[in-house]
Design a protein around this motif. Structure first.
Motif, PDB file in Angstrom:
ATOM      1  N   VAL A  47       4.422   9.922  -7.481  1.00  0.00           N
ATOM      2  CA  VAL A  47       5.487  10.294  -8.420  1.00  0.00           C
ATOM      3  C   VAL A  47       4.976  10.236  -9.856  1.00  0.00           C
ATOM      4  O   VAL A  47       5.207  11.151 -10.658  1.00  0.00           O
ATOM      5  CB  VAL A  47       6.711   9.380  -8.232  1.00  0.00           C
ATOM      6  CG1 VAL A  47       7.749   9.637  -9.323  1.00  0.00           C
ATOM      7  CG2 VAL A  47       7.327   9.594  -6.856  1.00  0.00           C
ATOM      8  N   ALA A  48       4.262   9.146 -10.202  1.00  0.00           N
ATOM      9  CA  ALA A  48       3.769   8.989 -11.570  1.00  0.00           C
ATOM     10  C   ALA A  48       2.778  10.095 -11.931  1.00  0.00           C
ATOM     11  O   ALA A  48       2.855  10.691 -13.015  1.00  0.00           O
ATOM     12  CB  ALA A  48       3.118   7.618 -11.732  1.00  0.00           C
ATOM     13  N   ALA A  49       1.842  10.366 -11.020  1.00  0.00           N
ATOM     14  CA  ALA A  49       0.850  11.411 -11.300  1.00  0.00           C
ATOM     15  C   ALA A  49       1.507  12.779 -11.411  1.00  0.00           C
ATOM     16  O   ALA A  49       1.150  13.589 -12.280  1.00  0.00           O
ATOM     17  CB  ALA A  49      -0.216  11.414 -10.206  1.00  0.00           C
ATOM     18  N   GLY A  50       2.472  13.050 -10.527  1.00  0.00           N
ATOM     19  CA  GLY A  50       3.168  14.332 -10.597  1.00  0.00           C
ATOM     20  C   GLY A  50       3.914  14.511 -11.907  1.00  0.00           C
ATOM     21  O   GLY A  50       3.869  15.587 -12.529  1.00  0.00           O
ATOM     22  N   LEU A  51       4.599  13.454 -12.351  1.00  0.00           N
ATOM     23  CA  LEU A  51       5.346  13.530 -13.612  1.00  0.00           C
ATOM     24  C   LEU A  51       4.398  13.670 -14.806  1.00  0.00           C
ATOM     25  O   LEU A  51       4.661  14.441 -15.734  1.00  0.00           O
ATOM     26  CB  LEU A  51       6.224  12.290 -13.773  1.00  0.00           C
ATOM     27  CG  LEU A  51       7.440  12.203 -12.836  1.00  0.00           C
ATOM     28  CD1 LEU A  51       8.156  10.869 -13.023  1.00  0.00           C
ATOM     29  CD2 LEU A  51       8.397  13.361 -13.085  1.00  0.00           C
ATOM     30  N   LEU A  52       3.302  12.926 -14.788  1.00  0.00           N
ATOM     31  CA  LEU A  52       2.332  13.025 -15.887  1.00  0.00           C
ATOM     32  C   LEU A  52       1.748  14.428 -15.980  1.00  0.00           C
ATOM     33  O   LEU A  52       1.602  14.991 -17.070  1.00  0.00           O
ATOM     34  CB  LEU A  52       1.218  12.001 -15.698  1.00  0.00           C
ATOM     35  CG  LEU A  52       1.584  10.537 -15.971  1.00  0.00           C
ATOM     36  CD1 LEU A  52       0.458   9.620 -15.521  1.00  0.00           C
ATOM     37  CD2 LEU A  52       1.876  10.332 -17.450  1.00  0.00           C
ATOM     38  N   GLY A  53       1.395  14.987 -14.823  1.00  0.00           N
ATOM     39  CA  GLY A  53       0.845  16.335 -14.815  1.00  0.00           C
ATOM     40  C   GLY A  53       1.843  17.385 -15.258  1.00  0.00           C
ATOM     41  O   GLY A  53       1.464  18.404 -15.847  1.00  0.00           O
ATOM     42  N   ASN A 102       0.830  -1.204   0.000  1.00  0.00           N
ATOM     43  CA  ASN A 102       0.000   0.000   0.000  1.00  0.00           C
ATOM     44  C   ASN A 102       0.865   1.256   0.000  1.00  0.00           C
ATOM     45  O   ASN A 102       0.648   2.188  -0.792  1.00  0.00           O
ATOM     46  CB  ASN A 102      -0.919  -0.029   1.222  1.00  0.00           C
ATOM     47  CG  ASN A 102      -1.855   1.157   1.277  1.00  0.00           C
ATOM     48  OD1 ASN A 102      -2.552   1.454   0.319  1.00  0.00           O
ATOM     49  ND2 ASN A 102      -1.862   1.849   2.396  1.00  0.00           N
ATOM     50  N   HIS A 103       1.848   1.303   0.898  1.00  0.00           N
ATOM     51  CA  HIS A 103       2.707   2.485   0.978  1.00  0.00           C
ATOM     52  C   HIS A 103       3.608   2.607  -0.252  1.00  0.00           C
ATOM     53  O   HIS A 103       3.852   3.721  -0.740  1.00  0.00           O
ATOM     54  CB  HIS A 103       3.548   2.433   2.251  1.00  0.00           C
ATOM     55  CG  HIS A 103       2.736   2.502   3.508  1.00  0.00           C
ATOM     56  ND1 HIS A 103       1.844   3.519   3.751  1.00  0.00           N
ATOM     57  CD2 HIS A 103       2.667   1.673   4.591  1.00  0.00           C
ATOM     58  CE1 HIS A 103       1.255   3.325   4.925  1.00  0.00           C
ATOM     59  NE2 HIS A 103       1.744   2.209   5.443  1.00  0.00           N
ATOM     60  N   ALA A 104       4.101   1.474  -0.752  1.00  0.00           N
ATOM     61  CA  ALA A 104       4.888   1.523  -1.988  1.00  0.00           C
ATOM     62  C   ALA A 104       4.043   2.044  -3.147  1.00  0.00           C
ATOM     63  O   ALA A 104       4.518   2.824  -3.987  1.00  0.00           O
ATOM     64  CB  ALA A 104       5.435   0.133  -2.308  1.00  0.00           C
ATOM     65  N   MET A 161       8.433  19.847   1.534  1.00  0.00           N
ATOM     66  CA  MET A 161       7.167  19.176   1.787  1.00  0.00           C
ATOM     67  C   MET A 161       7.034  17.920   0.927  1.00  0.00           C
ATOM     68  O   MET A 161       6.563  16.877   1.390  1.00  0.00           O
ATOM     69  CB  MET A 161       5.999  20.120   1.517  1.00  0.00           C
ATOM     70  CG  MET A 161       5.782  21.142   2.605  1.00  0.00           C
ATOM     71  SD  MET A 161       5.335  20.393   4.190  1.00  0.00           S
ATOM     72  CE  MET A 161       3.707  19.791   3.828  1.00  0.00           C
ATOM     73  N   ALA A 162       7.460  18.015  -0.323  1.00  0.00           N
ATOM     74  CA  ALA A 162       7.410  16.840  -1.189  1.00  0.00           C
ATOM     75  C   ALA A 162       8.297  15.721  -0.646  1.00  0.00           C
ATOM     76  O   ALA A 162       7.917  14.550  -0.639  1.00  0.00           O
ATOM     77  CB  ALA A 162       7.840  17.215  -2.603  1.00  0.00           C
ATOM     78  N   VAL A 163       9.482  16.095  -0.172  1.00  0.00           N
ATOM     79  CA  VAL A 163      10.393  15.105   0.400  1.00  0.00           C
ATOM     80  C   VAL A 163       9.812  14.525   1.688  1.00  0.00           C
ATOM     81  O   VAL A 163       9.936  13.321   1.960  1.00  0.00           O
ATOM     82  CB  VAL A 163      11.776  15.731   0.658  1.00  0.00           C
ATOM     83  CG1 VAL A 163      12.691  14.761   1.412  1.00  0.00           C
ATOM     84  CG2 VAL A 163      12.425  16.146  -0.656  1.00  0.00           C
ATOM     85  N   CYS A 164       9.185  15.384   2.506  1.00  0.00           N
ATOM     86  CA  CYS A 164       8.562  14.920   3.754  1.00  0.00           C
ATOM     87  C   CYS A 164       7.518  13.841   3.485  1.00  0.00           C
ATOM     88  O   CYS A 164       7.500  12.787   4.125  1.00  0.00           O
ATOM     89  CB  CYS A 164       7.907  16.094   4.486  1.00  0.00           C
ATOM     90  SG  CYS A 164       9.042  17.185   5.351  1.00  0.00           S
ATOM     91  N   ILE A 165       6.641  14.111   2.526  1.00  0.00           N
ATOM     92  CA  ILE A 165       5.546  13.178   2.243  1.00  0.00           C
ATOM     93  C   ILE A 165       6.076  11.882   1.640  1.00  0.00           C
ATOM     94  O   ILE A 165       5.759  10.781   2.093  1.00  0.00           O
ATOM     95  CB  ILE A 165       4.526  13.844   1.304  1.00  0.00           C
ATOM     96  CG1 ILE A 165       3.868  15.040   2.014  1.00  0.00           C
ATOM     97  CG2 ILE A 165       3.471  12.837   0.855  1.00  0.00           C
ATOM     98  CD1 ILE A 165       3.025  15.906   1.099  1.00  0.00           C
ATOM     99  N   THR A 166       6.906  12.018   0.599  1.00  0.00           N
ATOM    100  CA  THR A 166       7.416  10.825  -0.077  1.00  0.00           C
ATOM    101  C   THR A 166       8.364  10.047   0.826  1.00  0.00           C
ATOM    102  O   THR A 166       8.327   8.811   0.868  1.00  0.00           O
ATOM    103  CB  THR A 166       8.137  11.224  -1.379  1.00  0.00           C
ATOM    104  OG1 THR A 166       7.265  12.027  -2.176  1.00  0.00           O
ATOM    105  CG2 THR A 166       8.538   9.989  -2.170  1.00  0.00           C
ATOM    106  N   GLY A 167       9.211  10.763   1.555  1.00  0.00           N
ATOM    107  CA  GLY A 167      10.169  10.101   2.435  1.00  0.00           C
ATOM    108  C   GLY A 167       9.489   9.294   3.528  1.00  0.00           C
ATOM    109  O   GLY A 167       9.887   8.161   3.823  1.00  0.00           O
TER     110      GLY A 167
END
Length: 407
Positions: free
Chosen positions: A133-139, A124-126, A238-244
C-alpha cells in the motif's frame, strides 16, 4: 521485518516500462534473471546459514546489499547493469528465510518455536500489506522512483531492528537443528545424502511441490479470466485479491502457531492442504468478479498455514542433524521448481480446454498433495532424529520419541 527480501520485483516491471520504456521481453528477462539466480542459490544458501555463527551480522549485510540493489535500479542505466543488480538481489534474497528461521530457533528453542514462527509470519504478512500500500501510494502521489527509495529506507530500518537482537542469545547449535549445548560442528552433523534419504522429508517435499504446482497458477488464471470478461474491473479485483489474501494470512498465521502445540503439526498442516482444492473447485462455479475475488481470500488460509507449518515440520525432521537451514533451502528449491512449471502447464490447459478445466486440473493436483500428506506423513512433533555420530548406536535419522522423565 516485513517481506523486504523480495526486493522491488512487482514494481520494477512498472518502472522499467513506464519510465525507461523497456520492451516486455527485456523486462521479462530482467525479472527472470533474478528469479533463476534465487532458485539456484536456495540450497547452498541454506547450507551457508547452517555454518555461519554470525547470522545477525550476515543478515544486516544482506539487507544492506538489497538497499544498494534497490537504489541501483534508479542510478544504473544499461540492460546489463539492471540484470546484474537483479541477480545479486535474487541471490541475497534467498538468505533471509533460513536466516530468520535459524535465528528464531536459536533464540527461543523448540519449546517456543510454534508460537514464535506464527508471530513471525503474522508480522511478515502485515508488513507485506503495509509495504504494498505504501509503495503504491508513493508511486502514485510522487515519482515512481520514490518506491525504490522507500525500499532502501525499509532496509535501513530493518538493519537497525536486527541489531536490537542480542547476538549472545542466539545459540549456534540450536539454530542449525541440534539441541542446545550440543557441539555443532561438521563432524557431529549428518551428511547431506543421509538427510535427503529421510523418508518423511521426501514425503513432505513431494507434497509441498504438488501444493505449489497447484497453487501458483490459480491467481494468474483468475486475472486472465477477469481480463477477458470484465476488463475494467480486472485491475481493481486483482489488487483486492492480493491485499485481501495477505490480510487473511495475518490471523491465520497467528492461529496456526497457537494451535500447533495442541493439535499437532500434521493436523494443522492438513487444513492448509485442504483449503487449496476447495478454492480451485469454487472458481469454476461462477465468473462474477466479486465472487472470484471472495474465493481468492481462501488463499490466505492455505498460504498462512503453509508459512508457519513448513518451518515447524522441517525443524522436527532435522532435529539433531545440524542441517535445519540446509533442508529449508532444499525444500524451497523444490517448491520453486514446482511453482515455475505451474503457469506454463495451466496456461496450456486453459488455452486448449478453458479456464474451468485448468482450475479442475490444479484442484486434482492439490487433492493428490493432500492425499499423500494425509496417508503417508506421520506426526512429527516430538520426533528426535539422531545424527550420524550420535553415540546411541541408532540408525542415522531414525525417529525416536524421548521417554517421559519424572522431575
Amino acid at each position: 521485518m516485513p517481506d523486504v527480501h523480495t526486493g522491488v520485483g512487482p514494481f520494477l516491471a512498472v518502472y522499467l516500462a513506464a519510465s525507461r520504456h523497456w520492451t516486455p521481453g527485456a523486462i521479462g528477462l530482467a525479472l527472470a534473471a533474478g528469479g533463476i539466480a534465487g532458485l539456484i542459490a536456495q540450497t547452498p544458501m541454506g547450507a551457508l546459514v547452517d555454518r555461519l555463527q554470525q547470522k545477525r551480522e550476515a543478515l544486516a549485510v544482506a539487507t544492506g546489499l538489497l538497499a544498494v540493489g534497490a537504489l541501483a535500479v534508479i542510478y544504473f542505466q544499461s540492460f546489463a547493469e539492471i540484470v546484474g543488480g537483479q541477480v545479486v538481489m535474487g541471490i541475497v534474497g534467498t538468505f533471509f528465510p533460513p536466516a530468520m528461521a535459524g535465528m528464531t530457533l536459536g533464540i527461543v528453542g523448540r519449546a517456543g518455536l510454534d508460537r514464535r514462527i506464527g508471530r513471525n509470519e503474522t508480522f511478515n504478512h502485515a508488513g507485506n500489506v503495509f509495504n504494498a500500500v505504501a509503495a503504491g501510494l508513493l508511486g502514485y502521489i510522487f515519482a515512481r522512483e520514490s518506491i525504490f527509495y522507500f525500499t532502501a529506507a525499509s532496509c535501513v530500518i530493518t538493519i537497525i531492528a536486527i541489531f536490537f537482537i542480542r547476538g549472545r542469545e542466539i545459540d549456534f547449535a540450536q539454530a542449525r537443528g541440534c539441541d542446545k549445548g550440543e557441539l555443532a560442528n561438521e563432524q557431529n552433523t549428518s551428511g547431506f545424502w543421509e538427510i535427503l534419504r529421510n523418508r518423511s522429508l521426501l514425503i513432505v517435499t513431494l507434497s509441498v511441490v504438488l501444493f505449489h504446482f497447484a497453487n501458483a497458477a490459480m491467481l494468474p488464471l483468475v486475472g486472465q479470466e477477469l481480463s477477458v470478461g470484465h476488463p475494467q474491473a480486472a485491475s481493481l479485483c486483482m489488487a483486492v485479491c492480493i491485499t485481501g489474501a495477505q490480510l487473511v494470512m495475518v490471523p491465520v498465521a497467528l492461529m496456526a502457531g497457537r494451535l500447533a502445540p495442541e493439535w499437532g503439526h500434521r493436523a494443522v498442516f492438513l487444513i492448509g492442504f485442504a483449503a487449496l482444492p476447495i478454492r480451485g473447485v469454487l472458481y469454476t462455479l461462477s465468473g462474477n468478479p466479486i465472487y472470484l475475488t471472495s474465493v481468492q481470500l481462501l488463499d490466505g488460509i492455505g498460504a498462512g498455514i503453509f508459512g508457519v507449518m513448513s518451518v515447524l515440520i522441517i525443524s522436527d525432521l532435522t532435529r539433531g542433524t545440524g542441517r535445519f537451514n540446509f533442508v529449508q533451502g532444499v525444500v524451497a528449491t523444490a517448491i520453486g521448481l514446482g511453482a515455475s512449471l505451474s503457469n506454463g502447464v495451466a496456461g496450456f490447459i486453459a488455452q486448449r480446454a478453458g479456464y474451468n478445466a485448468a482450475f479442475l486440473t490444479l484442484s486434482a493436483t492439490a487433492v493428490m498433495a493432500l492425499a499423500i500428506f494425509a496417508v503417508a506423513m506421520p506426526e512429527t512433533k516430538g520426533l528426535r532424529h539422531y545424527a550420524v555420530s550420535d553415540s546411541t548406536g541408532l540408525h542415522p535419522l531414525s525417529p525416536s520419541r524421548p521417554s517421559s522423565v519424572a522431575i
